[in-house]
Design a protein around this motif. Structure first.
Motif, mmCIF file in Angstrom:
data_model
loop_
_atom_site.group_PDB
_atom_site.id
_atom_site.type_symbol
_atom_site.label_atom_id
_atom_site.label_comp_id
_atom_site.label_asym_id
_atom_site.label_seq_id
_atom_site.Cartn_x
_atom_site.Cartn_y
_atom_site.Cartn_z
ATOM 1 N N THR A 1 66.991 -26.262 16.911
ATOM 2 C CA THR A 1 66.964 -27.824 17.175
ATOM 3 C C THR A 1 66.593 -28.008 18.722
ATOM 4 O O THR A 1 66.467 -29.124 19.096
ATOM 5 C CB THR A 1 68.351 -28.251 16.904
ATOM 6 O OG1 THR A 1 69.397 -27.643 17.836
ATOM 7 C CG2 THR A 1 68.425 -28.113 15.500
ATOM 8 N N ALA B 1 63.386 -30.478 19.412
ATOM 9 C CA ALA B 1 63.318 -31.558 18.806
ATOM 10 C C ALA B 1 62.523 -32.930 19.870
ATOM 11 O O ALA B 1 62.895 -32.789 20.950
ATOM 12 C CB ALA B 1 64.745 -32.277 18.458
ATOM 13 N N PRO C 1 63.760 -31.612 13.358
ATOM 14 C CA PRO C 1 64.586 -30.568 12.710
ATOM 15 C C PRO C 1 65.713 -30.695 11.869
ATOM 16 O O PRO C 1 66.271 -31.742 11.868
ATOM 17 C CB PRO C 1 64.980 -29.720 13.876
ATOM 18 C CG PRO C 1 64.369 -30.595 14.996
ATOM 19 C CD PRO C 1 63.776 -31.977 14.667
ATOM 20 N N VAL D 1 68.169 -34.970 14.907
ATOM 21 C CA VAL D 1 68.077 -33.728 14.117
ATOM 22 C C VAL D 1 69.235 -33.692 12.983
ATOM 23 O O VAL D 1 70.207 -34.577 13.248
ATOM 24 C CB VAL D 1 69.107 -32.346 15.291
ATOM 25 C CG1 VAL D 1 69.634 -31.328 14.410
ATOM 26 C CG2 VAL D 1 68.036 -31.864 16.126
#
Length: 758
Positions: free
Chosen positions: A110, A113, A120, A225
C-alpha cells in the motif's frame, strides 16, 4: 470571509455567479461537463486536475489574480479535505501479538498509493478466528485516524449488506452533505469513485461474502487503499494482492496467552500446552485466557485438563458471547448440502490429510462433484490445500466436523462410511503395491484412483500412508488376518525403495502376527523374513533381525517350501553381515544361491549372489569380490535371467555402488569415478531412487575431493543435502553416508582454509 478563506467549491460558485453564468453556460464555455462543475461547487470533487481548472478559468474569463485565487483554493482543498466520520475502526486490541511479516507485506503493497496509479486492494482471507479483522485494524494504524473507513459487510448474516448499502455508508461518511445516494448501483459506484479519486483513505471492508459485494467499492485508481477481509478467498477479484492468514506461530501464540493472562506464575510449558490445544488460533487463545481469568478458582492445569478432553474442548472454548463453535457454525451454514456432508465426513480421515479420491469415497460422490465441494470448502477457509495437493484442517475444525457428523448422521451410517473408507484404502494399497511385485502389471482401469505407472502408485502409497496404515491396524484389530497378510505381501518390494519410512515395523509386525494366527508355516516364514529386513535396514538391529530370520528358517523347513528356505538363509546371512561374521555369511549365502537356482527364483538369485560377493569382499582381499558383483550385474541386465525392471535396477545400482566402494577403499580414484558414474546412471533410471542416489552421489563427492576437484565435490555434497531434505531429513543417521559426508566436509574445509591463507 475573504476569498482566501472560501473553500474551493464555494469560490467557484461565487465566481460563476459574478460572471453571470449558469452551470450550462459555463460548461459550454469551458468544455467541462455541467455535472463536473456541479460536483466541484458542492464539494464532491475537491481536487480537479490542473487542466480542468485552466479550462474553467478560461470559461469564466478570469484575470491572472482570479486564476491564482481559484488554483490556490483548489490546492487547499486537496491538502485539507474534510475528515471522514461515522465509520470508525473497531476497538484496537491492546495485546495484539505477532503478524509482523503480514503487516510489513501490507505496508509494502500500500506504500505506493498515488493519485495516478492503480488503487491498492488487499484481500485478507483465512479460517474463522485467526484474527483477520484485528490484522486489518492494526494495518490501518499506519494511516491518519481521519482517513479510516470501516464497514462490516455482515457476510455471514442471513442478510449481508448489499453493494448499494455499502456504497451508501461510504459515500455519506466521506461526504455528509450528500443526503441522497443514487439508487442505481452503477451511479452510486461512479459517485463514490468521484469522491475518493484524489483522497488518501484506508478503507476496510470486513467480513465480505462475495466478490460482487465489494467490487463496486474498489476504485480503479487513486491514493485510496482498500483492505477486504473474508473467510472466502474471493478468487474472482482481479488485480488485487492476496494474503492468507492462518494460525499464529507457536512462539506468538504463547506470547499472546502470556499478554492476556499477565500471570508470572504461568509456566511457559503450560502456556505452550494451552496454545497447542487451541491450535494457535487467536480467537481460541483469547477465549481460553478470558475463561481462566473469569474463574479465580481455576489453575492453568485445570484449564488444560478441560481442553485436553476432546469431546469437551469446543464447549470449553466459550466465554460469554465468544464461542469458537459459533464462529465455525457461521461458515458451515454457508455450505451446499454436498459440501456439508463432505466436511463432516472428513472427520473420519484417520490421518491429518486426505487426497481427493479418499474424499470422494467418504462423500459418496464422483470425483468431479467432490472436487467442486472441496473447492467450496477451501474457498470458505474450512479446509486448506497443501502445496502437494492434499487437504487438511486443524484439530478444532476436525472436532467441529466430528460433532456435526455425530449430530446429523446415525451410528449405522457412520460405521458404514468407516467400512467403505478402510476397504477402499486397503484395496488401493494392494493395487498400488502390486506395481512393484514381480509378475504383476497395472491393475484394470476404472477401479479406485487412476494409477497407470509405478511412479503414480508409489506417490499414492506415500501420500496416503497416514491413512492406509490406520486402516491396516483396524483390520488387524478386527481379526481380518487374510487381509492384513495380503496388504503386507503386496508392499514387500515397494518397501525396498522407501526404507526410511518409520512404520514398516508396524506393517510387517502385524502381518507376522496375522500369519501366526492363521497357522500357516509358509506365510509365517515369508513375513518373518520381511520383519528381519525391517530390523536390518530400517532399524539397524541385526541381532533381532537374526532371531527373526532363524525363526523364518524353522517355519520354512516345516513347510517344506524350498524357495522360503532360500530366502530365510538369505536374511540370516544378511543379518550376520552386519556383524561381519563373513564365513557364516558366505555359508548361508551359498545355501540361498543353491536353492534360488533350484527353484528358478529370478528375484532371489541376484540377491543371494550379492550376499556372497559381500562376504568375499568382507573376508578379503576385496578385489576377489569384483567378479562376483559383475556376475550379479550380468544376471540382472540379461533379459533371459533378469527379474522385473525395477528390481533389476535396484540390484544393479547396489552392486555398482559396492564396486565403487572397493575402488574407493583401494584409492584407485579414476576407476572409482567410472564405477560411481555407472551407479548413478542406474539409480537415475530407478523410480523413487533418492536413497540410492544419496549413496552414489556421496561417493562421487568423495572421489572428486580425493581427485582435487573441490568445486565438483561441493556440488555433489549439496545435491546429497537436497536429497536428504526432500526425504524429510536434515542430517543422515549414523552410518556410511554420514561418514562419507563428514570426510568430504573435512576435505573441503581444509581446502578452503589453505586457499584463504594465500
Amino acid at each position: 470571509m475573504t476569498d482566501d478563506d472560501v473553500p474551493f467549491g464555494a469560490l467557484l460558485r461565487r465566481l460563476r455567479i459574478a460572471a453571470d453564468l449558469t452551470l450550462e453556460q459555463l460548461a459550454e464555455a469551458s468544455g467541462v461537463s455541467d455535472r463536473g462543475i456541479s460536483d466541484m461547487e458542492r464539494g464532491v470533487s475537491r481536487s480537479p486536475r490542473a487542466r480542468t481548472l485552466e479550462a474553467i478559468a478560461d470559461g469564466l474569463g478570469l484575470d491572472r489574480a482570479g486564476r491564482e485565487r481559484l488554483l490556490g483554493a483548489a490546492r487547499a482543498g486537496r491538502v485539507a479535505a474534510a475528515p471522514v466520520a461515522g465509520l470508525p475502526l473497531p476497538r484496537r486490541v491492546s495485546d495484539f501479538t505477532g503478524r509482523e511479516a503480514e503487516l510489513a507485506r501490507i505496508r509494502r503493497w500500500t506504500a505506493g498509493a498515488s493519485a495516478t496509479g492503480p488503487a491498492p486492494v488487499v484481500v485478507v482471507s483465512g479460517p474463522p478466528g485467526v484474527g483477520k479483522t484485528s490484522l486489518a485494524a492494526q494495518a490501518a494504524q499506519a494511516w491518519p485516524a481521519d482517513q479510516h473507513l470501516f464497514v462490516d459487510l455482515r457476510g455471514l448474516d442471513d442478510k449481508p449488506l448489499t453493494p448499494a448499502a455499502v456504497l451508501g455508508k461510504l459515500i455519506r461518511a466521506v461526504s455528509p452533505e450528500q443526503h441522497v445516494v443514487p439508487r442505481e448501483l452503477d451511479d452510486a459506484a461512479a459517485l463514490w469513485q468521484t469522491l475518493v479519486r484524489d483522497r488518501p483513505l484506508f478503507v476496510v471492508l470486513d467480513n465480505a461474502i462475495s466478490e460482487g459485494q465489494v467490487r463496486p467499492v474498489l476504485p480503479p485508481y487513486g491514493p485510496a487503499v482498500v483492505l477486504v477481509t473474508s473467510r472466502r478467498a474471493l478468487s474472482g477479484l482481479e488485480g488485487v494482492r492476496r494474503l492468507r492468514l492462518d494460525a499464529l506461530s507457536g512462539t506468538d501464540a504463547v506470547a499472546l496467552l502470556g499478554a492476556i493472562l499477565d500471570d508470572p506464575a504461568a509456566s511457559p510449558e503450560s502456556l505452550r500446552r494451552i496454545a497447542e490445544l487451541c491450535v494457535n488460533v487467536p480467537l481460541a487463545l483469547r477465549i481460553a485466557g478470558n475463561r481462566l481469568l473469569s474463574r479465580p478458582g481455576w489453575t492453568v492445569d485445570d484449564l488444560i485438563a478441560r481442553l485436553a478432553a476432546q469431546e469437551r474442548r469446543l464447549d470449553a472454548l466459550a466465554a460469554g458471547d465468544l464461542q469458537v463453535k459459533a464462529a465455525f457454525n457461521l461458515s458451515y451454514q454457508q455450505l451446499s448440502g454436498v459440501a456439508r456432508r463432505l466436511f463432516r465426513r472428513l472427520a473420519l480421515v484417520p490421518g491429518p490429510s486426505a487426497g481427493v479420491e479418499l474424499a470422494s469415497v467418504l462423500a459418496e460422490e464422483p470425483v468431479p462433484a467432490t472436487e467442486d465441494a472441496l473447492d467450496e470448502l477451501v474457498e470458505l477457509s474450512l479446509l486448506q490445500q497443501r502445496p502437494d495437493g492434499r487437504l487438511e484442517f486443524h484439530d478444532l475444525l476436525r472436532l467441529y466436523a466430528q460433532g456435526e457428523l455425530e449430530r446429523e448422521e446415525g451410528t449405522a451410517d457412520r460405521a458404514a462410511a468407516q467400512r467403505r473408507r478402510d476397504d477402499w484404502l486397503l484395496t488401493t494399497a494392494i493395487r498400488a503395491g502390486l506395481f512393484f511385485e514381480p509378475g504383476s502389471g497395472p491393475p484394470p482401469a476404472g477401479e479406485g484412483p487412476h494409477l497407470t505407472t509405478g511412479v503414480q502408485a508409489g506417490d499414492w502409497l506415500r501420500g496416503e500412508s497416514e491413512n492406509w496404515l490406520p486402516a491396516l491396524h483396524a483390520a488387524a484389530a478386527a481379526g481380518d488376518d487374510r487381509r492384513v497378510v495380503e496388504v503386507a505381501e503386496s508392499l514387500h518390494w515397494f518397501s525396498d525403495g522407501w526404507a526410511n519410512w518409520p512404520h514398516w515395523l508396524d506393517v510387517f509386525g502385524l502381518s507376522v502376527a496375522a500369519a501366526r494366527r492363521l497357522g500357516d508355516d509358509r506365510l509365517t516364514s515369508v513375513h518373518l523374513g520381511y520383519l528381519a529386513w525391517v530390523h536390518i535396514v530400517c532399524l539397524g538391529q541385526p541381532e533381532i533381525a537374526l532371531e527373526r530370520a532363524r525363526e523364518a528358517l524353522d517355519h520354512a523347513v516345516r513347510s517344506g517350501d524350498r524357495r522360503q528356505i532360500a530366502w530365510a538363509n538369505y536374511y540370516i546371512g544378511w543379518a550376520l553381515s552386519r556383524r561381519q561374521r563373513w564365513d557364516e555369511v558366505l555359508e548361508h549365502g551359498r545355501a540361498a544361491v543353491t536353492d534360488f537356482r533350484a527353484v528358478n527364483d529370478r528375484e532371489g538369485l541376484p540377491n543371494g549372489l550379492t550376499l556372497c560377493a559381500l562376504a568375499v569382499q568382507g573376508r578379503g582381499p576385496a578385489d576377489d569380490a569384483i567378479p562376483l558383483y559383475e556376475e550379479v550385474i550380468a544376471a540382472v541386465t540379461d533379459p533371459a535371467t533378469a527379474p522385473p525392471e525395477h528390481i533389476a535396477l535396484f540390484i544393479e545400482t547396489v552392486s555398482r555402488s559396492f564396486l565403487a566402494g572397493i575402488e574407493i577403499a583401494a584409492g584407485r580414484w579414476p576407476e572409482a569415478l567410472r564405477r560411481v558414474d555407472e551407479s548413478i546412471a542406474a539409480a537415475e533410471r530407478l523410480e523413487h531412487s533418492s536413497e540410492r542416489l544419496m549413496t552414489a552421489r556421496s561417493q562421487r563427492a568423495q572421489v572428486f575431493a580425493r581427485l582435487g576437484r573441490m568445486e565438483a565435490a561441493r556440488e555433489e555434497l549439496e545435491a546429497v543435502r537436497m536429497l536428504l531434505e526432500r526425504n524429510g531429513n536434515t542430517d543422515p543417521r549414523p552410518g556410511a553416508l554420514r561418514d562419507r559426508m563428514t570426510e568430504v566436509e573435512g576435505l573441503l574445509a581444509a581446502y578452503d582454509a589453505a586457499n584463504s591463507s594465500k
